[in-house]
Design a protein around this motif. Sequence first.
Motif, PDB file in Angstrom:
ATOM      1  N   CYS A  78       0.877  -1.174   0.000  1.00 55.73           N
ATOM      2  CA  CYS A  78       0.000   0.000   0.000  1.00 55.73           C
ATOM      3  C   CYS A  78       0.914   1.223   0.000  1.00 55.73           C
ATOM      4  O   CYS A  78       1.621   1.487   0.962  1.00 55.73           O
ATOM      5  CB  CYS A  78      -0.907   0.033   1.228  1.00 55.73           C
ATOM      6  SG  CYS A  78      -1.966   1.507   1.302  1.00 55.73           S
ATOM      7  N   PHE A  81      -2.760   5.954   1.113  1.00 57.64           N
ATOM      8  CA  PHE A  81      -4.129   5.827   1.611  1.00 57.64           C
ATOM      9  C   PHE A  81      -4.498   7.184   2.207  1.00 57.64           C
ATOM     10  O   PHE A  81      -4.093   7.514   3.314  1.00 57.64           O
ATOM     11  CB  PHE A  81      -4.248   4.724   2.668  1.00 57.64           C
ATOM     12  CG  PHE A  81      -5.671   4.339   2.963  1.00 57.64           C
ATOM     13  CD1 PHE A  81      -6.180   3.140   2.491  1.00 57.64           C
ATOM     14  CD2 PHE A  81      -6.505   5.165   3.699  1.00 57.64           C
ATOM     15  CE1 PHE A  81      -7.497   2.766   2.752  1.00 57.64           C
ATOM     16  CE2 PHE A  81      -7.809   4.815   3.967  1.00 57.64           C
ATOM     17  CZ  PHE A  81      -8.314   3.604   3.491  1.00 57.64           C
ATOM     18  N   GLU A  97      -6.656   5.350  -2.553  1.00 56.23           N
ATOM     19  CA  GLU A  97      -5.774   4.259  -2.155  1.00 56.23           C
ATOM     20  C   GLU A  97      -4.951   3.812  -3.357  1.00 56.23           C
ATOM     21  O   GLU A  97      -5.473   3.729  -4.462  1.00 56.23           O
ATOM     22  CB  GLU A  97      -6.599   3.069  -1.664  1.00 56.23           C
ATOM     23  CG  GLU A  97      -7.647   3.447  -0.629  1.00 56.23           C
ATOM     24  CD  GLU A  97      -8.637   2.318  -0.354  1.00 56.23           C
ATOM     25  OE1 GLU A  97      -8.218   1.133  -0.351  1.00 56.23           O
ATOM     26  OE2 GLU A  97      -9.819   2.613  -0.142  1.00 56.23           O
TER      27      GLU A  97
END
Length: 140
Positions: A78, A81, A97
């Motif tokens: 990730c 975000f 995201e």
Amino acid sequence: RFASLLLATAAVTSTAFAPQQPISFHASRTVQSTKRTTSLSAMPICIVVEAEIKEDRMDDFLDMIEKNAIGSRAEPGCTRFDVLQAADAANKFFFYEVYEDASDIGHHKEQPHYLAWVAFKESGGVISSVSKKASGKFMT
């Protein structure tokens, strides 16, 4: 185009729950990933969520989404975000995201902080929630 327009609008009309790091827009279009490539099949996957929250559930939502954002940012794969609040509607939010690949999204959806979002929606705290998936093409 929808995602680009939404993000441009959100950037101008929203306040963000995001790490306070300066964003620079410049000619360099490198992907912030260890998997740098020009192959579209290997481009990052972006998710844009537009959510309208019931006004009487805002405190619960803000507590949950802050934990979700912090937990998500710590996940491998990730790379971003962000949670943005619309300037014209205090109960409308946008999540932006970015994941390195589909397996990272799968991992994300198994995490307790994501499952808290699912539980919040199931409990009736959300008026509406629309998600759009896009491939990262030119990203900073």
